[in-house]
Design a protein around this motif. Structure first.
Motif, PDB file in Angstrom:
ATOM      1  N   SER A  88       0.760  -1.222   0.062  1.00 20.18           N
ATOM      2  CA  SER A  88      -0.015  -0.148   0.229  1.00 20.18           C
ATOM      3  C   SER A  88       0.949   1.387  -0.102  1.00 20.18           C
ATOM      4  CB  SER A  88      -0.970  -0.089   1.034  1.00 20.18           C
ATOM      5  OG  SER A  88      -1.891  -1.167   1.330  1.00 20.18           O
ATOM      6  N   SER A  89       0.660   2.038  -0.785  1.00 19.84           N
ATOM      7  CA  SER A  89       1.474   2.809  -0.593  1.00 19.84           C
ATOM      8  C   SER A  89       0.564   4.870   0.305  1.00 19.84           C
ATOM      9  CB  SER A  89       1.551   3.585  -2.657  1.00 19.84           C
ATOM     10  OG  SER A  89       2.591   2.868  -2.863  1.00 19.84           O
ATOM     11  N   LEU A  90       1.642   4.895   0.794  1.00 20.75           N
ATOM     12  CA  LEU A  90       0.342   6.128   1.375  1.00 20.75           C
ATOM     13  C   LEU A  90       0.408   7.546   0.501  1.00 20.75           C
ATOM     14  CD1 LEU A  90      -1.706   7.076   3.900  1.00 20.75           C
ATOM     15  CD2 LEU A  90       0.673   7.411   4.937  1.00 20.75           C
ATOM     16  N   LEU A  91      -0.421   7.992  -0.046  1.00 24.57           N
ATOM     17  CA  LEU A  91      -0.531   9.256  -0.997  1.00 24.57           C
ATOM     18  C   LEU A  91      -0.767  10.223  -0.035  1.00 24.57           C
ATOM     19  CD1 LEU A  91      -2.259   8.048  -4.365  1.00 24.57           C
ATOM     20  CD2 LEU A  91       0.436   7.959  -3.286  1.00 24.57           C
ATOM     21  N   GLY A  92       0.157  11.142   0.198  1.00 23.25           N
ATOM     22  CA  GLY A  92      -0.465  12.698   1.045  1.00 23.25           C
ATOM     23  C   GLY A  92       1.098  12.394   1.973  1.00 23.25           C
ATOM     24  N   THR A  93       1.299  12.015   1.754  1.00 24.29           N
ATOM     25  CA  THR A  93       3.303  11.922   2.480  1.00 24.29           C
ATOM     26  C   THR A  93       4.336  12.487   1.637  1.00 24.29           C
ATOM     27  OG1 THR A  93       3.753   9.723   2.464  1.00 24.29           O
ATOM     28  CG2 THR A  93       2.512  10.723   4.145  1.00 24.29           C
ATOM     29  N   ARG A  94       4.886  13.118   1.720  1.00 23.63           N
ATOM     30  CA  ARG A  94       5.744  14.051   1.231  1.00 23.63           C
ATOM     31  C   ARG A  94       6.893  12.102   0.553  1.00 23.63           C
ATOM     32  NH1 ARG A  94      10.399  18.365   2.693  1.00 23.63           N
ATOM     33  NH2 ARG A  94      11.944  18.142   0.103  1.00 23.63           N
ATOM     34  N   PRO A  95       6.795  12.705  -0.605  1.00 22.09           N
ATOM     35  CA  PRO A  95       7.736  11.299  -0.977  1.00 22.09           C
ATOM     36  C   PRO A  95       9.279  11.459  -0.957  1.00 22.09           C
ATOM     37  CG  PRO A  95       7.094  12.191  -3.290  1.00 22.09           C
ATOM     38  CD  PRO A  95       6.124  12.715  -1.894  1.00 22.09           C
ATOM     39  N   ALA A  96      10.014   9.989  -0.552  1.00 25.03           N
ATOM     40  CA  ALA A  96      11.187  10.205  -0.291  1.00 25.03           C
ATOM     41  C   ALA A  96      12.192  10.439  -1.978  1.00 25.03           C
ATOM     42  CB  ALA A  96      11.250   8.597   0.815  1.00 25.03           C
ATOM     43  N   ASN A  97      12.080   9.693  -2.637  1.00 28.58           N
ATOM     44  CA  ASN A  97      12.566  10.543  -3.714  1.00 28.58           C
ATOM     45  C   ASN A  97      11.543  10.488  -5.060  1.00 28.58           C
ATOM     46  OD1 ASN A  97      12.367   7.702  -4.526  1.00 28.58           O
ATOM     47  ND2 ASN A  97      13.786   7.337  -2.880  1.00 28.58           N
ATOM     48  N   ALA A  98      12.373  10.226  -6.602  1.00 29.51           N
ATOM     49  CA  ALA A  98      12.201  10.850  -7.916  1.00 29.51           C
ATOM     50  C   ALA A  98      11.280   9.501  -7.795  1.00 29.51           C
ATOM     51  CB  ALA A  98      12.838  11.321  -8.673  1.00 29.51           C
ATOM     52  N   ALA A  99      11.788   8.016  -7.934  1.00 30.08           N
ATOM     53  CA  ALA A  99      11.030   7.192  -8.003  1.00 30.08           C
ATOM     54  C   ALA A  99      10.202   7.037  -7.578  1.00 30.08           C
ATOM     55  CB  ALA A  99      11.888   5.771  -7.314  1.00 30.08           C
ATOM     56  N   GLU A 100       9.919   7.149  -5.847  1.00 34.22           N
ATOM     57  CA  GLU A 100       8.639   6.821  -5.324  1.00 34.22           C
ATOM     58  C   GLU A 100       7.085   7.867  -5.983  1.00 34.22           C
ATOM     59  OE1 GLU A 100       7.936   8.137  -0.320  1.00 34.22           O
ATOM     60  OE2 GLU A 100       8.549   6.467  -0.597  1.00 34.22           O
ATOM     61  N   LEU A 101       7.740   9.365  -6.016  1.00 32.62           N
ATOM     62  CA  LEU A 101       7.112  10.470  -6.189  1.00 32.62           C
ATOM     63  C   LEU A 101       5.805  10.140  -8.085  1.00 32.62           C
ATOM     64  CD1 LEU A 101       5.691  13.538  -6.843  1.00 32.62           C
ATOM     65  CD2 LEU A 101       8.329  13.694  -7.961  1.00 32.62           C
ATOM     66  N   LEU A 102       6.979   8.821  -8.721  1.00 28.42           N
ATOM     67  CA  LEU A 102       6.581   8.622 -10.034  1.00 28.42           C
ATOM     68  C   LEU A 102       5.663   7.169  -9.946  1.00 28.42           C
ATOM     69  CD1 LEU A 102       9.483   9.016 -12.301  1.00 28.42           C
ATOM     70  CD2 LEU A 102       7.036  10.186 -12.521  1.00 28.42           C
ATOM     71  N   ARG A 103       5.984   6.812  -8.559  1.00 27.30           N
ATOM     72  CA  ARG A 103       5.116   5.720  -8.670  1.00 27.30           C
ATOM     73  C   ARG A 103       4.018   6.737  -7.658  1.00 27.30           C
ATOM     74  NH1 ARG A 103       9.984   3.330  -6.460  1.00 27.30           N
ATOM     75  NH2 ARG A 103       9.126   3.312  -4.630  1.00 27.30           N
ATOM     76  N   TYR A 104       3.729   7.479  -6.652  1.00 25.16           N
ATOM     77  CA  TYR A 104       2.499   7.846  -6.481  1.00 25.16           C
ATOM     78  C   TYR A 104       1.823   8.610  -7.576  1.00 25.16           C
ATOM     79  CZ  TYR A 104       3.987   7.756  -1.062  1.00 25.16           C
ATOM     80  OH  TYR A 104       4.824   7.733  -0.349  1.00 25.16           O
ATOM     81  N   ALA A 105       2.414   9.337  -8.616  1.00 24.71           N
ATOM     82  CA  ALA A 105       1.992  10.192  -9.660  1.00 24.71           C
ATOM     83  C   ALA A 105       0.934   8.710 -10.652  1.00 24.71           C
ATOM     84  CB  ALA A 105       3.138  10.151 -10.727  1.00 24.71           C
ATOM     85  N   ALA A 106       1.693   7.810 -10.785  1.00 25.59           N
ATOM     86  CA  ALA A 106       1.390   6.622 -11.369  1.00 25.59           C
ATOM     87  C   ALA A 106      -0.267   5.731 -10.550  1.00 25.59           C
ATOM     88  CB  ALA A 106       2.124   5.275 -11.427  1.00 25.59           C
ATOM     89  N   ALA A 107      -0.316   6.353 -10.168  1.00 22.34           N
ATOM     90  CA  ALA A 107      -1.470   5.185  -8.984  1.00 22.34           C
ATOM     91  C   ALA A 107      -2.423   6.196  -9.051  1.00 22.34           C
ATOM     92  CB  ALA A 107      -0.898   5.177  -7.110  1.00 22.34           C
ATOM     93  N   VAL A 108      -2.342   7.497  -9.108  1.00 20.84           N
ATOM     94  CA  VAL A 108      -2.937   8.602  -9.637  1.00 20.84           C
ATOM     95  C   VAL A 108      -3.621   9.115 -10.368  1.00 20.84           C
ATOM     96  CG1 VAL A 108      -3.338  10.901  -9.173  1.00 20.84           C
ATOM     97  CG2 VAL A 108      -2.480  10.063  -7.133  1.00 20.84           C
TER      98      VAL A 108
END
Length: 373
Positions: A88-108
């Protein structure tokens, strides 16, 4: 103002959740409450159409007060829980790096995208920044120009898409003050197929793999074939293995970025592309970026070596929600004194994507020979 008043003021200023977010949160918590009541193991509820969140006490399952309060706090603060296949990915928390940011963006992105009926149209409203470079004799010049582009795409026949472009003032970076292009205030109409950069959905996108690893493999294989087929110019030494590898990486990055920033691609395609980009080692996170419309966001920067110097692509996302806002493209330009200057060569802010019931008629006196960009 005391601490409690400060917290209340901050809470009241927060935006409310989107209906889809609230519906998913209610379904998830309702399922968990039912499991707890029955003493069973948790499970993932099947996807369903978004609907209004039930009022407390009116749902099929009575939620405990603590669960209801937790839901209210989560959705009000913009925290979105998306369950993947294995975590599970917690969106709304600050991503730690670009890879996590892009995974969040992909889920959205996977959850977004208008679904028009056969008699409807997808309307795309965006702000483009075009950069032009030219030379006249020994003098060079460059300028940027803002363009508002509105595009109507028929659901059943994308080949009949129509774009209306409204040109803004030119901003000369260097060289002549009098440059070509469309004058400020000009309005033109473009039909699908009239320009190399088309206004209809990109061809071949539907044939791309829907798995990020397979997509990355396909694009890398194509890039290797293209780069290794290149022949050196007469008198030029063959490229070294290191040069070939850099060209391949550049080609892979460019292809993925072009797919990501395609304003007419399906949201599901963009989600897969974001996931593939998260695996690129040359991608870094930039905590503060501004899109061409002036909106602040968090970005993923993709850097690679171009033929004339370093090039950089920025994908910009809305903080907290990680909705795709737009992109900017930069390149190094050599100056007359031998130094280099980084220049933004293009950018787009995605303003609106929605479903509409009609598209405008082209005025009889309209300019129908577009200035292809």
């Amino acid at each position: 103002m005391n601490d409690l008043q400060t917290i209340k003021a901050h809470h009241d200023s927060l935006p409310g959740p989107a209906p889809q977010v609230a519906a998913r949160a209610w379904e998830r918590l309702a399922a968990e409450a039912e499991v707890e009541r029955a003493g069973g193991a948790p499970h993932t509820p099947a996807p369903s159409r978004p609907r209004r969140s039930p009022a407390p006490g009116r749902g099929r399952i009575a939620l405990r007060a603590g669960i209801v309060m937790g839901l209210a706090a989560a959705v009000t603060a913009g925290v979105i829980v998306v369950r993947g296949d294995d975590d599970s990915s917690l969106l709304g928390t600050r991503p730690a790096n670009a890879a996590e940011l892009l995974r969040y963006a992909a889920a959205v992105a996977a959850e977004e995208g208008p679904q028009p009926q056969p008699n409807q149209f997808v309307y795309v409203d965006r702000k483009d920044v075009e950069w032009r470079f030219g030379a006249s004799g020994t003098e060079t010049f460059d300028y940027a120009q803002d363009v508002r582009r509105e595009v109507w795409i028929p659901a059943t026949d994308p080949g009949k898409a129509l774009a209306r472009s409204t040109y803004g003032e030119k901003r000369v970076g260097s060289g002549r003050s009098e440059v070509g292009g469309q004058p400020a205030g000009a309005v033109e109409y473009q039909r699908a197929g009239q320009c190399p950069v088309d206004v209809s959905p990109a061809q071949g996108v539907s044939d791309l793999p829907t798995d990020p690893d397979r997509l990355l493999t396909r694009i890398r294989e194509d890039a290797e074939a293209v780069v290794r087929a290149e022949k050196p110019a007469p008198g030029e030494a063959p490229p070294s293995r290191d040069q070939i590898n850099r060209r391949i990486e550049r080609t892979v990055a460019m292809k993925l970025v072009l797919l990501a920033r395609n304003p007419f691609g399906a949201s599901q395609t963009r989600a897969v592309v974001f996931s593939a980009l998260s695996k690129m080692p040359a991608t870094t996170m930039v905590p503060e970026l501004t899109d061409p419309a002036g909106r602040h966001g968090v970005g993923a920067s993709i850097n690679y070596q171009g033929p004339d110097g370093q090039e950089r692509e920025e994908l910009i996302f809305e903080p907290g929600t990680y909705r795709f806002l737009g992109w900017r493209s930069w390149m190094e330009m050599k100056q007359e004194d031998g130094r280099t200057r980084e220049t933004m060569r293009a950018g787009t802010a995605m303003m609106t994507i929605k479903v509409v019931d009609s598209m405008p008629e082209v005025p009889k006196d309209a300019d129908t020979q577009p200035y292809c960009y």
